[in-house]
Design a protein around this motif. Structure first.
Motif, PDB file in Angstrom:
ATOM      1  N   PRO A   1       5.358  27.874  22.852  1.00  0.00           N
ATOM      2  CA  PRO A   1       4.985  28.113  24.475  1.00  0.00           C
ATOM      3  C   PRO A   1       5.732  29.552  24.702  1.00  0.00           C
ATOM      4  N   ASN A   2       5.148  30.114  25.985  1.00  0.00           N
ATOM      5  CA  ASN A   2       5.954  31.140  26.512  1.00  0.00           C
ATOM      6  C   ASN A   2       7.400  31.065  26.654  1.00  0.00           C
ATOM      7  N   GLY A   3       8.253  32.120  26.478  1.00  0.00           N
ATOM      8  CA  GLY A   3       9.802  31.656  26.612  1.00  0.00           C
ATOM      9  C   GLY A   3      10.248  30.933  25.522  1.00  0.00           C
ATOM     10  N   ALA A   4       9.815  30.471  24.408  1.00  0.00           N
ATOM     11  CA  ALA A   4      10.209  29.914  23.295  1.00  0.00           C
ATOM     12  C   ALA A   4      11.156  30.722  22.682  1.00  0.00           C
ATOM     13  N   GLY A   5      10.934  32.281  22.557  1.00  0.00           N
ATOM     14  CA  GLY A   5      12.060  32.953  21.719  1.00  0.00           C
ATOM     15  C   GLY A   5      11.390  33.875  20.859  1.00  0.00           C
ATOM     16  N   LYS A   6       9.952  33.403  20.586  1.00  0.00           N
ATOM     17  CA  LYS A   6       9.172  34.483  19.638  1.00  0.00           C
ATOM     18  C   LYS A   6       9.716  35.740  19.424  1.00  0.00           C
ATOM     19  N   THR A   7       9.415  36.451  20.861  1.00  0.00           N
ATOM     20  CA  THR A   7       9.701  37.919  20.698  1.00  0.00           C
ATOM     21  C   THR A   7      11.030  38.286  20.424  1.00  0.00           C
ATOM     22  N   THR A   8      12.049  37.440  20.921  1.00  0.00           N
ATOM     23  CA  THR A   8      13.475  37.692  20.683  1.00  0.00           C
ATOM     24  C   THR A   8      13.677  37.673  19.302  1.00  0.00           C
TER      25      THR A   8
ATOM     26  N   PHE B   1      21.261  35.462  25.023  1.00  0.00           N
ATOM     27  CA  PHE B   1      21.442  36.285  26.215  1.00  0.00           C
ATOM     28  C   PHE B   1      22.249  35.866  27.322  1.00  0.00           C
TER      29      PHE B   1
ATOM     30  N   GLN C   1       5.003  43.577  21.976  1.00  0.00           N
ATOM     31  CA  GLN C   1       4.115  42.561  22.893  1.00  0.00           C
ATOM     32  C   GLN C   1       3.604  43.488  24.189  1.00  0.00           C
TER      33      GLN C   1
ATOM     34  N   ALA D   1      18.360  31.961  23.423  1.00  0.00           N
ATOM     35  CA  ALA D   1      17.037  32.273  23.453  1.00  0.00           C
ATOM     36  C   ALA D   1      16.454  31.709  22.026  1.00  0.00           C
TER      37      ALA D   1
ATOM     38  N   LEU E   1      21.915  31.854  27.893  1.00  0.00           N
ATOM     39  CA  LEU E   1      20.873  31.477  27.360  1.00  0.00           C
ATOM     40  C   LEU E   1      20.707  31.625  25.945  1.00  0.00           C
TER      41      LEU E   1
END
Ligand SMILES: Nc1ncnc2c1ncn2[C@@H]1O[C@H](COP(=O)(O)OP(=O)(O)O)[C@@H](O)[C@H]1O
Ligand SMILES: [Mg+2]
Lengths: 250, 331
Positions: A39-46, A15, A87, A20, A18
């Protein structure tokens, strides 16, 4: 060796400045639950968005059912049998629960009567049978999560990508949904779930991938990854491994 | 089935009007109201069910009107064939505008502005192009025979526009019962969620745009035959874009009867006001504006939507009243 239903090979997604997701690889076989934690922001949803066609990767390949499907649009992947939940839930707010699920059921059932029958069966399976006539915008957060799951299931998928469907549910609701997910793998689906509820991860998944700062830093059985010092460092924090280990592993 | 029955009853009631009403003024009023209802039903398919608010349905109305007129007057084509060609041409314009706008991913106000721009470009072209009669406009030769799509009696014109409205009502009802319609509504409610469930949002929106354009083009073609005159300001003017949008908004967007109810309400108020004040220019627009404000303030789902909301509330109250009784029996 038989190729797993889904294999993600060196996916990166950027992005702007970044990175991601950074050369992440994972795989998921049919009839099994695979977890993606981190952890949050790790890139899982991406990573889910790339797999399901909502984002085009900067690099890497997504193979599904033995074919390279990288960059295919979401609706085509859905037709191939790939379903995902969001999510941040995206209900069709103005429609009833029944009509929400109907949209998913229509994918395989062009006739309205057939699709309605499927929608009602799926609603009952996930415990929404009582809420069929409720407008989606009046539902609680927990019920919306179930609606996400129900809509995805109504498409009769082969691969199900679940993005934190247990988040925000209370323990008794989690106890209701966990067997539903387990039964799906029992029916032969490949399930990949992003999950923070460690108890569910430990009890449900055959294989766990750990993502941190866009990279897969560990993989293996739940017991194996939670014992991995790198995972403890990056994700669980000091002392947490012992806490998870104390839970009964089914 | 209930929906189709209601349409049959409403259309039959309208069809009976000429048996009792012989006043040309009243019939003329009804023809114009139905014409606007038809144009509005076209808008409703795309805007009401699909959530894509167009500000330029004049592009389709005008194309329907001009193609009907030009084919007759310049090429001697039969009026009915011209009318059919007008619908086809309107659909084609819909396909072009839709492809460009939806491929570019335009949504909400951007989509509205682009449709408006298209209609304006067509208006300007029509006002200079020789084939359309440019600034003078185009008269259709009087030929009061049914095979020329012209009728001696107002009642027959009325029945033709009623039949067209009936087809549009049935189309909307079928949309509500079909997979295409369900997917269109899904795109309106949440495009990402729809795509995740296998909906090809682009094709669905494009299909809706073509259907929408066809219906509104039919209204334009009828206009040409009824008034026997077309010019750029009439065919491609913003007036029709506004009326096509306002009638479903007033009557109830995304409902089968919304455009019809809205057109009758808007036209009745307009005529009523004219009786009181005389023919003041711009009065109709002021009335529309006032109606729009009132509708948005008090009945945000339009007139039809308000009735549905009230009946829902009554149903819920009846159910709530019954629930404790049931508990008492079992408890
Ligand atoms: N659409 C986006 N545009 C820019 N940055 C984004 C976007 N979506 C996510 N990110 C960033 O990418 C990183 C990974 O986010 P995400 O995939 O949502 O993580 P996770 O699901 O593991 O919590 C985060 O730093 C997030 O802020
Ligand atoms: Mg996430």
């Amino acid at each position: 060796m038989v190729e797993p239903l889904l294999s993600v090979e060196g996916i990166s997604h950027r992005f702007g400045g970044l990175l991601a997701v950074d050369a992440a690889s994972l795989w998921a076989p049919a009839g099994s639950i695979t977890s993606l934690i981190g952890p949050n922001g790790a890139g899982k949803t991406t990573l889910f968005a790339v797999i399901s066609g909502f984002l085009k990767p900067t690099a890497g390949r997504v193979r599904y059912g033995g074919e390279d499907v990288t960059g295919e649009p979401p609706h085509r992947l859905a037709r191939r049998g790939m379903a995902r939940t969001f999510q941040i839930t995206k209900p069709f707010a103005g429609l009833s629960v029944r009509d929400n699920i109907l949209i998913g059921a229509h994918l395989r059932h062009p006739a309205r009567a057939d699709a309605l029958a499927v929608a009602e069966t799926v609603a009952r399976d996930v415990g929404l049978g009582e809420l069929l006539d409720r407008p989606a915008h009046t539902m609680t957060a927990a019920a919306r999560k179930r609606l996400e799951l129900a809509r995805a299931l109504a498409t009769e998928p082969k691969l199900l990508l679940l993005d934190e469907v247990l988040a925000g549910l209370n323990p008794s609701e989690i106890r209701e949904v966990v067997p539903v997910i387990r039964a799906l793998a029992g029916r032969g689906l490949a399930v990949v779930m992003i999950e923070h509820v460690m108890q569910a991860v430990m009890s449900l998944s055959a294989h766990v991938f750990v993502l941190a700062e866009g990279r897969i830093i560990a993989e293996g059985s739940p017991a194996h990854v939670t014992a991995d010092p790198a995972v403890v460092e990056a994700y669980l924090g000091h002392g947490a491994a012992a806490k998870v280990g104390a839970h009964d592993v089914h | 089935m209930k929906g189709f029955l209601l349409i049959a009853i409403v259309v039959a009631a309208f069809a009976a009007v000429p048996l009792v009403v012989h006043s040309n003024v009243t019939l003329n009023f009804l023809v114009v109201a139905l014409l606007i209802a038809l144009a509005g039903q076209g808008w409703n398919v795309l805007g009401g069910y699909g959530g894509q608010y167009s500000f330029g349905h004049a592009a389709f109305f005008g194309t329907g009107a001009y193609v009907t007129a030009v084919l007759q007057m310049r090429y001697g084509v039969n009026a009915w064939i011209g009318f059919a060609a007008g619908i086809a041409a309107g659909s084609a314009v819909g396909a072009i505008v839709g492809t460009l706008a939806f491929r570019a991913g335009l949504r909400s106000s951007y989509f509205a502005l682009v449709t408006l721009a298209f209609a304006e470009v067509l208006r300007i072209l029509a006002s200079v192009a020789p084939i359309t009669g440019a600034g003078v406009g185009m008269l259709i030769k009087l030929d009061l025979r049914a095979q020329s799509f012209q009728f001696q009696s107002r009642a027959l014109f009325y029945l033709v526009i009623l039949a067209l409205v009936a087809v549009a009502l049935v189309t909307a009802q079928m949309l509500e019962r079909s997979r295409f319609g369900a997917w269109l509504i899904a795109v309106r409610e949440n495009e990402d969620a729809a795509m995740a469930l296998g909906v090809d949002a682009f094709s669905i929106k494009l299909g809706a745009m073509v259907l929408s354009a066809a219906i509104t083009a039919a209204a334009g073609g009828f206009y040409a035959q009824y008034f026997l005159f077309v010019d750029a300001g009439i065919a491609y003017g913003t007036w029709i874009s506004i009326e096509a949008l306002l009638t479903p908004v007033i009557g109830g967007v995304g409902t089968v009867f919304g455009p019809l109810v809205g057109a009758l309400a808007a036209k009745s108020l307009g005529e009523g006001a004219k009786l009181v004040t005389g023919d003041v220019p711009g009065l109709d627009l002021m009335i529309y504006g006032a109606m729009l404000v009132l509708v948005i303030r008090f009945v945000p789902h339009g007139i039809v939507g308000a009735f549905a909301d009230v009946s829902d509330r009554i149903k819920r109250r009846v159910l709530a009243a019954r629930a404790p009784a049931r508990e008492a029996v079992h408890g």
